[in-house]
Design an enzyme around this catalytic site. Structure first.
Site, PDB file in Angstrom:
ATOM      1  CD  GLU A  49       7.550   2.196   0.679  1.00 13.70           C
ATOM      2  OE1 GLU A  49       8.286   2.335   1.665  1.00 13.70           O
ATOM      3  OE2 GLU A  49       7.839   2.561  -0.466  1.00 13.70           O
TER       4      GLU A  49
ATOM      5  CG  ASP B 265      -0.273   0.002   2.542  1.00 19.95           C
ATOM      6  OD1 ASP B 265       0.963   0.142   2.602  1.00 19.95           O
ATOM      7  OD2 ASP B 265      -0.976  -0.129   3.564  1.00 19.95           O
TER       8      ASP B 265
ATOM      9  CD  GLU C  27       7.791   9.747   6.810  1.00 14.60           C
ATOM     10  OE1 GLU C  27       7.929   9.328   5.648  1.00 14.60           O
ATOM     11  OE2 GLU C  27       8.322   9.191   7.797  1.00 14.60           O
TER      12      GLU C  27
END
Length: 377
Positions: A178, A175, A330
């Protein structure tokens, strides 16, 4: 400015700060763009450094395109088209194998990340992911329409991406995160469909017909096996949601109406905490923090529905996560889902990726939805 419609006006200071952060995001992205056109996922993070993902880069390019930097976006799409065109024979081999009744093993499928020169990585990775190929088609076509770019230069790459998706879209794969190669993921299917629909009118009649037929198959499959209690699910047959699911509404248009509203509501209820959005409830990566790019994705959807206050809430949250130099990570650890797992990832890969160019690209997209890419004066 869009924020004037039923929304409390921003103060001059706050508006200036948000616009300045958009300028800084553009500067971060273009500073680190490789001379060949690739956008590195993160220039400093150990596991991402030296690699470019079609997934990250496609959204980053969309933000850059909205900012008005046509040259930078063109260079990324030129790079992507070169990388894929060079794999024409690989895809032809995969198509032939599938047509002959063979299911090629995962390690024969195209990678999800490339070196800046377009090669595979030399270390093992969770490579079989089809979402980025659909995302790149959508991103390149959207950019071309916005700025009147002649897509002929990218058509050979488009054809490789389309042929690859037509022969692999129905296979389980990793996905966006990962993970879970054993499942067919709704967000992946949405991205594949979005790309095929976006590029269809640019294709020869045979590819166009096949692309639109697969797009219809994807939608029917998701509506049959990817819906529960009025919302999309993380993968076919699942009962949970994922922070990537809003992409199936905006920008990829897989679903609309009540199902779209139900999906956005389910993601917000399960994964949104104070404006920051988690990936999924079982996320243990760096303890399962809140991801800036997912906050922007949900905000983008809210803005598209006219909920500008809700969208601004997410933009403000993202802006608050930038460091003093304007760099965005992130994820952040304010509301960890599984705090006990954070240290093991720090020991393995170091601190969280920062800057993450995808975070900056998504900030630009949401800022544009809210009219904040214009001059603040």
């Amino acid at each position: 400015m869009k924020l004037s419609r039923g929304t409390a006006p921003l103060s001059v200071d706050e508006r200036t700060r948000l616009v300045d952060l958009a300028r800084q995001s553009h500067a971060v992205i273009t500073r680190y763009q490789d001379v060949g056109g690739a956008y590195p996922a993160s220039p400093t993070f150990s596991a991402y450094r030296g690699f470019a993902w079609l997934r990250d880069g496609s959204f980053t390019a969309e933000g850059i395109s909205r900012y008005g930097d046509v040259g930078s976006a063109n260079r990324f799409h030129d790079w992507s088209a070169r990388v894929l065109t060079a794999r024409r024979s690989e895809v032809d081999s995969l198509v032939a194998a599938r047509a002959g009744g063979e299911l090629p093993p995962v390690d024969r499928m195209l990678p999800t990340r490339f070196t800046f020169t377009g090669e595979n990585g030399s270390d093992p990775w969770w490579d079989f992911q089809t979402d980025g190929y659909g995302m790149w088609l959508w991103s390149a076509v959207t950019h071309a329409h916005r700025h009147g770019v002649d897509v002929a230069r990218w058509l050979p790459g488009f054809e490789v991406a389309v042929d690859y998706l037509l022969t692999s879209w129905d296979r389980p794969c990793y996905d966006w995160w990962e993970e879970h190669v054993e499942h067919r993921h709704v967000s992946t299917l949405g991205a594949v469909r979005g790309g095929l629909v976006a590029v269809a009118d640019l294709l020869d009649p045979g590819r166009r017909g096949a692309a639109l037929a697969v797009a219809d198959e994807i939608r029917a499959l998701v509506l049959t096996d990817g819906v529960l209690d009025g919302h999309l699910t993380k993968w076919l047959g699942s009962s949970t949601v994922d922070g990537s699911l809003p992409s199936c509404v905006v920008p990829f248009g897989l679903v609309d109406g009540d199902l779209a509203e139900g999906t956005l509501a389910a993601v917000a209820a399960s994964l949104d905490v104070d404006g920051g959005v988690h990936r999924f409830t079982d996320d243990v990566f760096y303890g399962g923090g809140q991801w800036l790019l997912l906050s922007a994705l949900l905000g983008w959807n809210l803005a598209a529905r006219g909920d500008l206050d809700g969208a601004l809430r997410h933009l403000r949250w993202i802006a608050a996560q930038a460091d003093t130099s304007g760099q965005m990570p992130e994820q952040v650890p304010h509301h960890l889902l599984h705090p006990g797992s954070r240290d093991e990832w720090i020991a393995r890969w170091g601190t969280v990726a920062s800057p993450l160019l995808w975070s900056h690209g998504m900030y630009l997209i949401l800022a544009d939805e809210l009219g904040l890419l214009e001059d603040p004066t």
